[in-house]
Design a protein around this motif. Structure first.
Motif, PDB file in Angstrom:
ATOM      1  N   VAL A 318     -16.594 -19.432   1.528  1.00 21.63           N
ATOM      2  CA  VAL A 318     -15.649 -18.387   1.118  1.00 21.63           C
ATOM      3  C   VAL A 318     -15.839 -18.042  -0.355  1.00 21.63           C
ATOM      4  CG1 VAL A 318     -13.210 -17.821   0.807  1.00 21.63           C
ATOM      5  CG2 VAL A 318     -13.968 -18.985   2.891  1.00 21.63           C
ATOM      6  N   LYS A 319     -15.981 -19.055  -1.190  1.00 22.31           N
ATOM      7  CA  LYS A 319     -16.156 -18.819  -2.624  1.00 22.31           C
ATOM      8  C   LYS A 319     -17.458 -18.083  -2.931  1.00 22.31           C
ATOM      9  CE  LYS A 319     -13.306 -22.432  -4.698  1.00 22.31           C
ATOM     10  NZ  LYS A 319     -13.274 -23.652  -5.546  1.00 22.31           N
ATOM     11  N   ALA A 320     -18.466 -18.277  -2.074  1.00 25.40           N
ATOM     12  CA  ALA A 320     -19.743 -17.583  -2.276  1.00 25.40           C
ATOM     13  C   ALA A 320     -19.717 -16.165  -1.727  1.00 25.40           C
ATOM     14  CB  ALA A 320     -20.870 -18.368  -1.607  1.00 25.40           C
ATOM     15  N   GLY A 321     -18.577 -15.783  -1.116  1.00 26.69           N
ATOM     16  CA  GLY A 321     -18.460 -14.438  -0.565  1.00 26.69           C
ATOM     17  C   GLY A 321     -19.254 -14.222   0.696  1.00 26.69           C
ATOM     18  N   LYS A 322     -19.589 -15.302   1.411  1.00 29.16           N
ATOM     19  CA  LYS A 322     -20.464 -15.203   2.581  1.00 29.16           C
ATOM     20  C   LYS A 322     -19.763 -15.542   3.895  1.00 29.16           C
ATOM     21  CE  LYS A 322     -24.633 -16.103  -0.130  1.00 29.16           C
ATOM     22  NZ  LYS A 322     -25.136 -14.731  -0.021  1.00 29.16           N
ATOM     23  N   TYR A 356     -15.516 -14.239  -7.156  1.00 20.91           N
ATOM     24  CA  TYR A 356     -16.801 -13.942  -6.518  1.00 20.91           C
ATOM     25  C   TYR A 356     -17.374 -12.617  -7.014  1.00 20.91           C
ATOM     26  CZ  TYR A 356     -19.620 -11.605  -2.944  1.00 20.91           C
ATOM     27  OH  TYR A 356     -20.567 -10.872  -2.301  1.00 20.91           O
ATOM     28  N   LEU A 357     -16.527 -11.601  -7.074  1.00 22.21           N
ATOM     29  CA  LEU A 357     -16.992 -10.287  -7.510  1.00 22.21           C
ATOM     30  C   LEU A 357     -17.396 -10.292  -8.979  1.00 22.21           C
ATOM     31  CD1 LEU A 357     -14.469  -7.933  -5.668  1.00 22.21           C
ATOM     32  CD2 LEU A 357     -16.872  -8.368  -5.087  1.00 22.21           C
ATOM     33  N   GLU A 358     -16.704 -11.057  -9.777  1.00 22.71           N
ATOM     34  CA  GLU A 358     -17.064 -11.170 -11.197  1.00 22.71           C
ATOM     35  C   GLU A 358     -18.437 -11.828 -11.352  1.00 22.71           C
ATOM     36  OE1 GLU A 358     -13.849 -13.318 -12.932  1.00 22.71           O
ATOM     37  OE2 GLU A 358     -12.565 -11.548 -13.192  1.00 22.71           O
ATOM     38  N   ALA A 359     -18.671 -12.869 -10.558  1.00 26.05           N
ATOM     39  CA  ALA A 359     -19.968 -13.559 -10.602  1.00 26.05           C
ATOM     40  C   ALA A 359     -21.082 -12.635 -10.105  1.00 26.05           C
ATOM     41  CB  ALA A 359     -19.925 -14.825  -9.757  1.00 26.05           C
ATOM     42  N   LEU A 360     -20.788 -11.873  -9.047  1.00 30.62           N
ATOM     43  CA  LEU A 360     -21.779 -10.939  -8.511  1.00 30.62           C
ATOM     44  C   LEU A 360     -22.100  -9.856  -9.535  1.00 30.62           C
ATOM     45  CD1 LEU A 360     -23.503  -9.938  -6.151  1.00 30.62           C
ATOM     46  CD2 LEU A 360     -21.499  -8.686  -5.307  1.00 30.62           C
ATOM     47  N   SER A 361     -21.081  -9.375 -10.223  1.00 28.31           N
ATOM     48  CA  SER A 361     -21.280  -8.348 -11.241  1.00 28.31           C
ATOM     49  C   SER A 361     -22.186  -8.849 -12.365  1.00 28.31           C
ATOM     50  CB  SER A 361     -19.934  -7.908 -11.816  1.00 28.31           C
ATOM     51  OG  SER A 361     -20.110  -6.942 -12.825  1.00 28.31           O
ATOM     52  N   ALA A 414     -24.841  -4.889   8.980  1.00 26.68           N
ATOM     53  CA  ALA A 414     -24.331  -4.758   7.609  1.00 26.68           C
ATOM     54  C   ALA A 414     -24.684  -3.386   7.042  1.00 26.68           C
ATOM     55  CB  ALA A 414     -24.904  -5.859   6.728  1.00 26.68           C
ATOM     56  N   MET A 415     -25.916  -2.928   7.316  1.00 24.73           N
ATOM     57  CA  MET A 415     -26.317  -1.620   6.794  1.00 24.73           C
ATOM     58  C   MET A 415     -25.511  -0.497   7.442  1.00 24.73           C
ATOM     59  SD  MET A 415     -28.299  -2.304   4.421  1.00 24.73           S
ATOM     60  CE  MET A 415     -28.726  -0.606   4.015  1.00 24.73           C
ATOM     61  N   GLN A 416     -25.162  -0.661   8.717  1.00 22.05           N
ATOM     62  CA  GLN A 416     -24.315   0.350   9.357  1.00 22.05           C
ATOM     63  C   GLN A 416     -22.938   0.375   8.703  1.00 22.05           C
ATOM     64  OE1 GLN A 416     -25.128   2.674  12.172  1.00 22.05           O
ATOM     65  NE2 GLN A 416     -23.433   3.477  10.962  1.00 22.05           N
ATOM     66  N   MET A 417     -22.429  -0.807   8.349  1.00 17.64           N
ATOM     67  CA  MET A 417     -21.156  -0.874   7.635  1.00 17.64           C
ATOM     68  C   MET A 417     -21.247  -0.131   6.298  1.00 17.64           C
ATOM     69  SD  MET A 417     -20.373  -4.920   8.433  1.00 17.64           S
ATOM     70  CE  MET A 417     -19.034  -5.093   7.245  1.00 17.64           C
ATOM     71  N   ALA A 418     -22.363  -0.307   5.599  1.00 12.94           N
ATOM     72  CA  ALA A 418     -22.552   0.369   4.312  1.00 12.94           C
ATOM     73  C   ALA A 418     -22.679   1.883   4.500  1.00 12.94           C
ATOM     74  CB  ALA A 418     -23.782  -0.192   3.614  1.00 12.94           C
ATOM     75  N   VAL A 419     -23.443   2.289   5.510  1.00 17.07           N
ATOM     76  CA  VAL A 419     -23.600   3.721   5.800  1.00 17.07           C
ATOM     77  C   VAL A 419     -22.237   4.343   6.112  1.00 17.07           C
ATOM     78  CG1 VAL A 419     -24.536   5.375   7.459  1.00 17.07           C
ATOM     79  CG2 VAL A 419     -26.000   3.562   6.547  1.00 17.07           C
ATOM     80  N   GLU A 506     -20.794  -9.251   5.284  1.00 12.71           N
ATOM     81  CA  GLU A 506     -19.808  -8.917   4.263  1.00 12.71           C
ATOM     82  C   GLU A 506     -20.420  -8.998   2.869  1.00 12.71           C
ATOM     83  OE1 GLU A 506     -19.386 -10.865   6.837  1.00 12.71           O
ATOM     84  OE2 GLU A 506     -17.830  -9.808   7.986  1.00 12.71           O
ATOM     85  N   ALA A 507     -21.204 -10.064   2.625  1.00 12.49           N
ATOM     86  CA  ALA A 507     -21.832 -10.231   1.314  1.00 12.49           C
ATOM     87  C   ALA A 507     -22.852  -9.132   1.058  1.00 12.49           C
ATOM     88  CB  ALA A 507     -22.491 -11.599   1.219  1.00 12.49           C
ATOM     89  N   ALA A 508     -23.578  -8.734   2.099  1.00 11.54           N
ATOM     90  CA  ALA A 508     -24.581  -7.677   1.946  1.00 11.54           C
ATOM     91  C   ALA A 508     -23.924  -6.357   1.566  1.00 11.54           C
ATOM     92  CB  ALA A 508     -25.384  -7.525   3.234  1.00 11.54           C
ATOM     93  N   VAL A 509     -22.821  -6.038   2.219  1.00 10.49           N
ATOM     94  CA  VAL A 509     -22.113  -4.789   1.907  1.00 10.49           C
ATOM     95  C   VAL A 509     -21.531  -4.845   0.494  1.00 10.49           C
ATOM     96  CG1 VAL A 509     -20.187  -3.271   2.537  1.00 10.49           C
ATOM     97  CG2 VAL A 509     -21.609  -4.307   4.327  1.00 10.49           C
ATOM     98  N   ASP A 510     -20.984  -5.992   0.118  1.00 10.81           N
ATOM     99  CA  ASP A 510     -20.470  -6.151  -1.245  1.00 10.81           C
ATOM    100  C   ASP A 510     -21.564  -5.885  -2.273  1.00 10.81           C
ATOM    101  OD1 ASP A 510     -17.852  -6.789  -0.639  1.00 10.81           O
ATOM    102  OD2 ASP A 510     -18.195  -8.955  -0.616  1.00 10.81           O
TER     103      ASP A 510
END
Length: 522
Positions: A318-322, A356-361, A414-419, A506-510
């Motif tokens: 969860v903490k890794a956003g995965k 998680y988002l701060e670390a990803l940024s 995941a790509m369909q979610m992004a699209v 979820e992580a891929a879309v993020d």
């Protein structure tokens, strides 16, 4: 990158090979991904059978000529390769084919691979070519009959057997037949062919295939037997117990995944205590976070009422956003069990998300680049021409993929979610570029797949050039493995590059969403 699946146009078992073999070309035109092993075997057999001093000297000489930019060296290279091409041994012709490939003359290289089969009809390349259809055969009986005819024409005793890999092609075909019999629930026949395997370091892979076939059949008892055999085989190579050669390291490297598979089957059979032992082994041997491994570990712990330990393992994911939806739901259940109620859960979940988002940024800020994107004009599935320049001033996401590429297809939900997320954003455009085709009719193949899966993707076809034998666009982006994604800004600059897929939608879309947002603001 850890835990990221990548498919490559030339599938190599790189850990097995020495540096000279790593440079060899493997022609994948007619084979399914798993059949790359047969091609590898032919190459390994040819290279390892050469007289070491002569081979090493020739290879060093050719490597120097290939790397040189001097025109006189280029002339020497052409002269030497022409000489090798006319050689009286299969080894010399294949060496020439390999170095033609390295020097960029793919047409000549491919022709030599065809010629060698005609010139040496009982050679290792002819043997490989004759075995290429085993995977496609529909029944085990059909495959077995073909195997008997094949081995009669190419008896193992007629070929050199000096190195560990010299029987890999035979073992590969035997494992195909064993898998087909397992799929048909003919356990006796499956076992018989499994017992024929000769190459010890590869047995883990063969047993793993049988594990999958029996598991798919619902035969958990036999799936458990072969899963343990596969795991034990890999374990026997751990920590240099059978040497530190690359092939030994290759076998050892499979241990965490095979231990996890064995634990999964034990879990399915409700043998929770045994499953826990092997899941823990797999967890400890894993060098990086594996969400699915953690989740199964947590599920086993939940089955044993060890809620706090299960919570800890899921919290890492969860903490890794995965965490996917199922993982997130179980994490909330564990939170309630561990804490006694759900008070504070929403705040805690938001805090984790924010962190998680701060670390990803921070990571993406470091990863951001600015390189000119190669222009291109390709045809879509309806025959319409599309150019990158058509999307000037827009953010373009290129996704290089192929229908044979497992990680590519795994990433598509995941790509369909992004699209879907950006479908109303006129400043963002997704282009899915099909490349490195292996089918005779790649456009039809890609179209059928997209329609069958109901993806709303705009697909462009990067088809191999008839003269150069290269897929021009993927080559212009220097792609070495797919799926490969490029985020291009409105000025035509690549700002981010991504390769592979780690299995978390979820992580891929993020990640893609944050990349798009960062490009918009830069």
């Amino acid at each position: 990158m850890n835990n990221i699946q990548v498919a490559r146009p030339i599938k190599l078992w790189q850990p097995i090979l020495d540096s000279s073999i790593l440079n060899m070309k493997i022609n994948m035109k007619f084979l399914k991904p798993l059949c790359a092993l047969l091609l590898l075997t032919a190459m390994v057999n040819v290279a390892q059978a050469q007289n070491k001093s002569t081979a090493d000297t020739t290879i060093k000489y050719l490597n120097r000529l290939v790397a040189s930019k001097d025109s006189s060296d280029k002339q020497l290279l052409r002269s030497k390769l022409a000489e090798l091409s006319k050689g009286n041994t299969e080894k010399s012709v294949l060496m020439a084919a390999n170095y033609y490939y390295q020097s960029g003359d793919l047409k000549r290289s491919e022709q030599l691979y065809k010629d060698v089969i005609v010139r040496f009809p009982l050679g290792v390349e002819a043997r490989r070519e004759a075995s290429k259809d085993f995977y496609e055969m529909k029944t085990a009986a059909e495959a077995e009959a073909a195997y008997k005819a094949w081995i009669k024409k190419f008896p193992p005793e007629k070929y050199e057997n000096k190195d560990v890999s010299d029987r890999l092609d035979y073992d590969y075909v035997r494992s195909i037949i064993a898998n087909k019999y397992a799929a048909e629930k003919n356990v006796a026949k499956a076992n018989a062919y499994a017992k024929m395997l000769e190459v010890d370091f590869w047995k883990g892979n063969a047993y793993s295939g049988l594990t999958t076939a029996f598991h798919k059949n619902g035969d958990l008892a036999n799936a458990e037997i072969y899963a343990k055999m596969a795991m034990d085989n890999a374990f026997s190579y751990l920590d240099g117990k059978k040497g530190n050669e690359n092939w030994a390291k290759f076998s050892a490297s499979g241990y965490p995944g095979l231990a996890s598979t064995y634990a999964n089957i034990l879990y399915d059979r409700k043998k929770y205590n045994e499953a826990l032992e092997y899941s823990e082994m797999a967890y400890k041997k894993s060098t990086s976070l594996n969400p699915k491994l953690n989740y199964r570990y947590a599920q086993i712990l939940m089955g044993l009422k060890k809620d706090q330990e299960a919570y800890d393992k899921l919290e890492e994911v969860v903490k890794a956003g995965k965490a996917d939806a199922a993982m997130a739901a179980d994490f909330k259940k564990l939170y309630v069990k561990v804490k006694g109620n759900d008070v504070g859960f929403d705040e805690y979940a938001l805090a984790i998300r924010k962190s998680y988002l701060e670390a990803l940024s921070k990571k993406l800020t470091k990863d951001m680049i600015k390189e000119p994107a190669a222009g291109f004009t390709l045809t879509d599935l309806d025959g319409k021409q599309v150019s990158l320049v058509d999307y000037k001033d827009k953010i373009v996401i290129l996704d290089f993929w192929a229908t044979w590429c497992g990680p590519c297809k795994a990433s598509f939900p995941a790509m369909q979610m992004a699209v879907d997320k950006y479908k109303n954003d006129e400043d963002v455009k997704f282009l899915f570029i099909h490349t490195w085709e292996r089918e005779a009719n790649p456009t039809e193949d890609a179209s059928a797949f997209i329609k069958n899966m109901k993806y709303s993707f705009e697909v462009l076809m990067d088809i191999k050039d008839a003269q150069t034998k290269k897929n021009k666009v993927v080559s212009s982006y220097n792609v070495v493995g797919i799926p490969a994604k490029f985020i291009i800004d409105g000025s035509g600059n690549i700002r981010f590059k991504l390769t592979g897929f780690d299995g978390s939608n979820e992580a891929a879309v993020d990640e893609i969403s944050m990349m798009i947002d960062m490009v918009k603001t830069k």
